[in-house]
Write a protein that holds these residues in place. Sequence first.
Motif, PDB file in Angstrom:
ATOM      1  N   ALA A 578       0.848  -1.196   0.000  1.00  0.00           N
ATOM      2  CA  ALA A 578       0.000   0.000   0.000  1.00  0.00           C
ATOM      3  C   ALA A 578       0.881   1.242   0.000  1.00  0.00           C
ATOM      4  CB  ALA A 578      -0.902  -0.008   1.226  1.00  0.00           C
ATOM      5  N   ARG A 579       0.349   2.305  -0.555  1.00  0.00           N
ATOM      6  CA  ARG A 579       1.144   3.523  -0.705  1.00  0.00           C
ATOM      7  C   ARG A 579       1.500   4.166   0.636  1.00  0.00           C
ATOM      8  NH1 ARG A 579      -0.252   7.903  -5.288  1.00  0.00           N
ATOM      9  NH2 ARG A 579       1.455   9.343  -4.941  1.00  0.00           N
ATOM     10  N   GLN A 580       0.591   4.063   1.608  1.00  0.00           N
ATOM     11  CA  GLN A 580       0.793   4.779   2.874  1.00  0.00           C
ATOM     12  C   GLN A 580       1.391   3.915   3.972  1.00  0.00           C
ATOM     13  OE1 GLN A 580       0.423   7.958   2.840  1.00  0.00           O
ATOM     14  NE2 GLN A 580      -0.680   8.152   0.910  1.00  0.00           N
ATOM     15  N   PHE A 581       1.605   2.614   3.689  1.00  0.00           N
ATOM     16  CA  PHE A 581       2.257   1.743   4.657  1.00  0.00           C
ATOM     17  C   PHE A 581       3.618   1.349   4.102  1.00  0.00           C
ATOM     18  CE2 PHE A 581      -2.222  -0.172   5.618  1.00  0.00           C
ATOM     19  CZ  PHE A 581      -2.555   0.954   6.358  1.00  0.00           C
ATOM     20  N   LEU A 582       4.467   0.846   4.991  1.00  0.00           N
ATOM     21  CA  LEU A 582       5.719   0.274   4.512  1.00  0.00           C
ATOM     22  C   LEU A 582       5.894  -1.031   5.276  1.00  0.00           C
ATOM     23  CD1 LEU A 582       8.987   2.218   3.814  1.00  0.00           C
ATOM     24  CD2 LEU A 582       8.809  -0.240   4.071  1.00  0.00           C
ATOM     25  N   ASN A 583       5.590  -2.146   4.627  1.00  0.00           N
ATOM     26  CA  ASN A 583       5.402  -3.410   5.345  1.00  0.00           C
ATOM     27  C   ASN A 583       4.382  -3.126   6.453  1.00  0.00           C
ATOM     28  OD1 ASN A 583       7.260  -4.430   3.567  1.00  0.00           O
ATOM     29  ND2 ASN A 583       8.975  -4.043   4.909  1.00  0.00           N
ATOM     30  N   SER A 584       4.654  -3.495   7.706  1.00  0.00           N
ATOM     31  CA  SER A 584       3.626  -3.188   8.716  1.00  0.00           C
ATOM     32  C   SER A 584       3.895  -1.853   9.415  1.00  0.00           C
ATOM     33  CB  SER A 584       3.517  -4.324   9.743  1.00  0.00           C
ATOM     34  OG  SER A 584       4.683  -4.420  10.520  1.00  0.00           O
ATOM     35  N   THR A 585       4.965  -1.158   9.042  1.00  0.00           N
ATOM     36  CA  THR A 585       5.236   0.157   9.621  1.00  0.00           C
ATOM     37  C   THR A 585       4.263   1.181   9.025  1.00  0.00           C
ATOM     38  OG1 THR A 585       7.556  -0.467   9.717  1.00  0.00           O
ATOM     39  CG2 THR A 585       7.079   1.840  10.040  1.00  0.00           C
ATOM     40  N   PHE A 586       3.911   2.154   9.779  1.00  0.00           N
ATOM     41  CA  PHE A 586       2.963   3.219   9.434  1.00  0.00           C
ATOM     42  C   PHE A 586       1.505   2.757   9.488  1.00  0.00           C
ATOM     43  CE2 PHE A 586       6.915   4.542   7.360  1.00  0.00           C
ATOM     44  CZ  PHE A 586       7.074   5.808   7.901  1.00  0.00           C
ATOM     45  N   THR A 587       1.263   1.466   9.789  1.00  0.00           N
ATOM     46  CA  THR A 587      -0.140   1.066   9.961  1.00  0.00           C
ATOM     47  C   THR A 587      -0.707   1.670  11.238  1.00  0.00           C
ATOM     48  OG1 THR A 587       0.541  -0.978  11.055  1.00  0.00           O
ATOM     49  CG2 THR A 587       0.079  -1.120   8.708  1.00  0.00           C
ATOM     50  N   GLU A 588       0.171   2.214  12.092  1.00  0.00           N
ATOM     51  CA  GLU A 588      -0.286   2.794  13.356  1.00  0.00           C
ATOM     52  C   GLU A 588      -0.523   4.301  13.253  1.00  0.00           C
ATOM     53  OE1 GLU A 588       3.019   1.405  13.091  1.00  0.00           O
ATOM     54  OE2 GLU A 588       3.652   3.406  12.544  1.00  0.00           O
ATOM     55  N   THR A 589      -0.119   4.933  12.134  1.00  0.00           N
ATOM     56  CA  THR A 589      -0.245   6.392  12.075  1.00  0.00           C
ATOM     57  C   THR A 589      -1.592   6.798  11.462  1.00  0.00           C
ATOM     58  OG1 THR A 589       0.983   6.357  10.006  1.00  0.00           O
ATOM     59  CG2 THR A 589       2.222   6.881  11.966  1.00  0.00           C
ATOM     60  N   PRO A 590      -2.271   7.767  12.096  1.00  0.00           N
ATOM     61  CA  PRO A 590      -3.608   8.146  11.614  1.00  0.00           C
ATOM     62  C   PRO A 590      -3.603   8.615  10.160  1.00  0.00           C
ATOM     63  CG  PRO A 590      -3.055   9.268  13.690  1.00  0.00           C
ATOM     64  CD  PRO A 590      -1.846   8.504  13.284  1.00  0.00           C
ATOM     65  N   GLY A 591      -2.556   9.350   9.758  1.00  0.00           N
ATOM     66  CA  GLY A 591      -2.509   9.856   8.386  1.00  0.00           C
ATOM     67  C   GLY A 591      -2.526   8.728   7.371  1.00  0.00           C
ATOM     68  N   SER A 592      -1.825   7.645   7.671  1.00  0.00           N
ATOM     69  CA  SER A 592      -1.792   6.503   6.752  1.00  0.00           C
ATOM     70  C   SER A 592      -3.094   5.726   6.813  1.00  0.00           C
ATOM     71  CB  SER A 592      -0.611   5.585   7.104  1.00  0.00           C
ATOM     72  OG  SER A 592       0.610   6.231   6.835  1.00  0.00           O
ATOM     73  N   GLN A 593      -3.602   5.503   8.032  1.00  0.00           N
ATOM     74  CA  GLN A 593      -4.850   4.732   8.171  1.00  0.00           C
ATOM     75  C   GLN A 593      -5.993   5.406   7.422  1.00  0.00           C
ATOM     76  OE1 GLN A 593      -5.209   4.748  12.407  1.00  0.00           O
ATOM     77  NE2 GLN A 593      -4.061   2.853  12.690  1.00  0.00           N
ATOM     78  N   LYS A 594      -6.071   6.728   7.549  1.00  0.00           N
ATOM     79  CA  LYS A 594      -7.182   7.470   6.928  1.00  0.00           C
ATOM     80  C   LYS A 594      -7.163   7.298   5.407  1.00  0.00           C
ATOM     81  CE  LYS A 594      -7.388  12.039   6.459  1.00  0.00           C
ATOM     82  NZ  LYS A 594      -6.965  13.337   6.946  1.00  0.00           N
ATOM     83  N   ARG A 595      -5.976   7.332   4.838  1.00  0.00           N
ATOM     84  CA  ARG A 595      -5.875   7.268   3.379  1.00  0.00           C
ATOM     85  C   ARG A 595      -6.061   5.847   2.842  1.00  0.00           C
ATOM     86  NH1 ARG A 595      -2.959  11.307   5.365  1.00  0.00           N
ATOM     87  NH2 ARG A 595      -2.883  13.293   4.264  1.00  0.00           N
ATOM     88  N   GLU A 596      -5.679   4.832   3.627  1.00  0.00           N
ATOM     89  CA  GLU A 596      -5.794   3.452   3.129  1.00  0.00           C
ATOM     90  C   GLU A 596      -7.176   2.851   3.401  1.00  0.00           C
ATOM     91  OE1 GLU A 596      -3.815   2.047   1.161  1.00  0.00           O
ATOM     92  OE2 GLU A 596      -2.123   3.437   1.279  1.00  0.00           O
ATOM     93  N   VAL A 597      -7.898   3.380   4.368  1.00  0.00           N
ATOM     94  CA  VAL A 597      -9.296   3.050   4.694  1.00  0.00           C
ATOM     95  C   VAL A 597      -9.477   1.663   5.323  1.00  0.00           C
ATOM     96  CG1 VAL A 597     -11.699   3.046   3.881  1.00  0.00           C
ATOM     97  CG2 VAL A 597     -10.022   4.621   2.846  1.00  0.00           C
ATOM     98  N   ARG A 598      -9.385   0.555   4.523  1.00  0.00           N
ATOM     99  CA  ARG A 598      -9.623  -0.774   5.104  1.00  0.00           C
ATOM    100  C   ARG A 598      -9.097  -1.841   4.137  1.00  0.00           C
ATOM    101  NH1 ARG A 598     -16.219  -0.646   4.195  1.00  0.00           N
ATOM    102  NH2 ARG A 598     -16.166  -0.856   1.944  1.00  0.00           N
ATOM    103  N   PRO A 599      -8.876  -3.067   4.630  1.00  0.00           N
ATOM    104  CA  PRO A 599      -8.401  -4.123   3.728  1.00  0.00           C
ATOM    105  C   PRO A 599      -9.435  -4.386   2.631  1.00  0.00           C
ATOM    106  CG  PRO A 599      -8.177  -4.804   6.025  1.00  0.00           C
ATOM    107  CD  PRO A 599      -8.994  -3.545   6.019  1.00  0.00           C
ATOM    108  N   THR A 600      -8.961  -4.375   1.405  1.00  0.00           N
ATOM    109  CA  THR A 600      -9.877  -4.416   0.264  1.00  0.00           C
ATOM    110  C   THR A 600      -9.327  -5.326  -0.831  1.00  0.00           C
ATOM    111  OG1 THR A 600     -10.543  -2.137   0.714  1.00  0.00           O
ATOM    112  CG2 THR A 600     -10.979  -2.951  -1.500  1.00  0.00           C
ATOM    113  N   ALA A 601     -10.195  -6.154  -1.397  1.00  0.00           N
ATOM    114  CA  ALA A 601      -9.802  -6.981  -2.544  1.00  0.00           C
ATOM    115  C   ALA A 601     -10.254  -6.281  -3.821  1.00  0.00           C
ATOM    116  CB  ALA A 601     -10.447  -8.361  -2.456  1.00  0.00           C
TER     117      ALA A 601
END
Length: 687
Positions: A578-601
Motif C-alpha cells: 500500500a502507498r501509505q504503509f511500509l510493510n507493517s510500519t505506518f499502519t499505526e499512524t492516523p494519516g496513513s490509516q485514513k488514506r488506506e481506509v480498510r483491507p480491500t480486494a
Amino acid sequence: MTFVRSVCPHDCPSTCALEVERIDSRTIGRVRGSEANPYTDGVICAKVARYAERAHHPDRLKTPLRRVGPKAEPGGRNRFEPCSWDEALDMTAAALGEAAATHGATSVWPYFYAGTMGLVQRDGIDRLRHVMGYSREDDTICIRLSDSGWKAGAGVKRGADSREMAESDLIVFWGTNAVSTQVNAMHHAALARKNRGAKIACVDVYRNPTMEAADIPLLLRPGTDGALACAIMHVLFKENYADRDYLVRYTDADARLARHLEARTPAWAAAVTGLPEEEIVAFARLYGRTKRSFIRLGYGFTRQRNGAAAMHAASCLPAVTGAWRHKGGGALYSQSGIYKNLDQSVIMGLDRLDRRVRALDQSRIGAVLLGEPEALLGGPPVKALFIQNTNPMVVAPDLAKVRAGFARADLFVCVHEQFMTETAAAADVVLPATTFLEHDDIYRAGAHTWLQIGRKAIEPYAEARSNHEVLQGLARRLGAEHPGFDMTAWELIDDMLRRSGLPTAEQVWADGGVDFSKRFEDMHFLNGFAHPDKKFHFAPDWKSVGADHIAMPALPDHVEIIEKADAGHPFKMVVAPARQFLNSTFTETPGSQKREVRPTALIHPADMARLNIAEGNRVRLGNRRASVVVHARSFDGVREGVTVVEGIWPNKSFAEGLAVNALIGDDRAPPAGGAAFHDTAVWIKKA
Ligand code: SF4
C-alpha cells in the motif's frame, strides 16, 4: 527553524537523504527531502514527510513491560505491567541462558529484519548471535528470489546509476510500483519525459499508480513475467534489433539461445500473460529501437515460485540490445553490491561466525516454532526468540502457523519495538525502542550509490533505548565478550569506515555521505560482468546460486512452477504494498490509516458479476491454508481471475483477526529459497 540532516531508515531502496526540523531536544516538526543529495533531489514520500505523527505518537512504547498471566487466545487481550530495564534485561538473559543450558545454544533464535536498515542498529544482533553460538537466520523473506535471478546473469548486485534515468528515452518500471514505493525513481523518470520526451512503460499485474502514470501499460497475469521477457527477446532476434557485436563481446550467447527463443513467440506469451500479442510486439519493437532504454527492475514480480527465473529473463533484455553501452541505457535492480568492501566485521561479529551452526529460514518461522523437523534442520526446538525490527505475526507467510507457534506456552519471546505490534503483544518481555531520530547509524542504499550517516537528532522518547544499547545490556548479562559491545554506535560507525579505508565518521557526516558510484564503463559492465569469464550469462550456473537448482531453466524462460489457479481456486491473489504503509510500519499512524481506509480486494467487474458480488460487499478469500474476510472493490485494472489486496494491514483490521498473509505458502522457492508472497491461488465468495 533548525533543520538537521538525517537519513530515512525504512525498508525502501530509496534511502532518502532527509532534513528534519528540530523544534527542541525532544520534538521534531517537518521532514523534507534533501536537495543536496542528487538522487533524493528534494523528493520524499508522504508517509515519511509526516514522520512527526509517528515519532510523537501517543502509542509509542514508553517503558519495558513484562507479561502478566498466560498468553491470550487469538483475539484475546494480553496483559503486561511496566518493569525496570534491569528487570526486563535480567529476565530475558535468564530465559535465553536457560534455553541454551537445557537444549543447546541453537535453541535460541535471534530474529530480525528490516524495520531499520541502519548497519549498526539492524545488524548488531548478529554479533550477539555469533558470540553466543545461537541459531543463524536464513534471510529469505524479501530479496532472495530477486537476488538469485539477477546475480545468475550479471554476477553482482549492481547496475546503471539511477540518476541516468533522466538521460533515457525509455524507462521501464518492471514489477515495481515506483509512484507508491520509490517516489524518487518516478521523479527522475518524469524529468526524462519532460526534458527529452522519454516514454515511461510499466510492467505489472494491476493498474497501480505507476501504471496510471505510464505511457505504455503492460498488464500481465501474476507469475508470467518470464514469458513476456522471452517473447520480447524473440522479436528482438527475429527483427534484427539484437546487437550481435555486443552479444559476442559481452555475453555467453550462442546459437542455442536464438533457437530456444524461436518457440517463445508473442502468440505463446499472449496466452501465458494475458497481454494482447500486438502489445507485446509493439513494446518489443520500441525497446529494440531505443538504445537509451533503462529498465528499473523491482522486487514485486519476483515474489513468485518462478521469481528467480523471471528476474533472470527480464535482466537479459539489455544484454540482447546492447543497451548497456549507452548512457541512460541498461538496467538496475539494486546497487547494494557496490558497497561490498565495507568492513562490517566488528558490527556483525563476523570473527565469531561459525557457518556450521544451523541457519533457520526466517520465512518459515511458523514451521520452525511448530517444530516441523525439516524446518528445524535436524536441530533442537526453538525455545527462546529475541526479536528486533520485525513483525512476523503480520508479515510472515502462513500466518495461522506463525500464530500457533507464538502461542506455545514453553516458548520465551522478547521483542524490542517502537510500538505494541502484534508480535510484541505475543511476547513475554517487551522493550521500548528508539526511532532513527534518536540514535546514530549508517546506511547503504539499493536505488542509489551513497553511504550516509544519520546522527541522533533528538533525545530518546521516554525510556526507549537503541538496539545497540539493548545488545550491550544483554551481552553483559550473558557473558558475551566482543570488542563491539564495548563501543558506542558512533565508534562502531567510525571503526567500520576506518577498516574500509574511508574518511572518518565526522568527515562523512560533514560531507553528507560518500558516493560509491563508479565510472560509466564499470557501472555499465563495459569492463565485463562479474563472472570469471566476464560475460553476461544467458545460460546461468544455477548450481552455484542455490542447492535447489533442478527446477531452474537452462536458458531464460517462463517456468510453470507457480501455484496455479484451478477449479477449486480460480483466482490468483497478489498482496501488493500500500502507498501509505511500509510493510507493517505506518499502519499505526492516523494519516496513513485514513488514506488506506480498510483491507480491500480489487476484483475485475466481470468476476464481481459472475460471483454476484456488489461494490463494498464483504467477501471471503480462502484456500487450504486459511480464509480471511475483506471488502470487495470493482476494479478493471486487473486481468480477470486476478485479485489484489494492498497491505500490509494488521490482523486486527480483519473481521476474524487473521491477516491476508495467512493465505500465503511458506515453502521455499528455488533455487535458494525465498517467500512467494504474490503467488497464491484462492477462491472468493460473498461473506
Ligand atoms: S521514499 Fe522510501 S526512503 Fe524515501 S522517505 Fe519514503 S520510505 Fe524513506
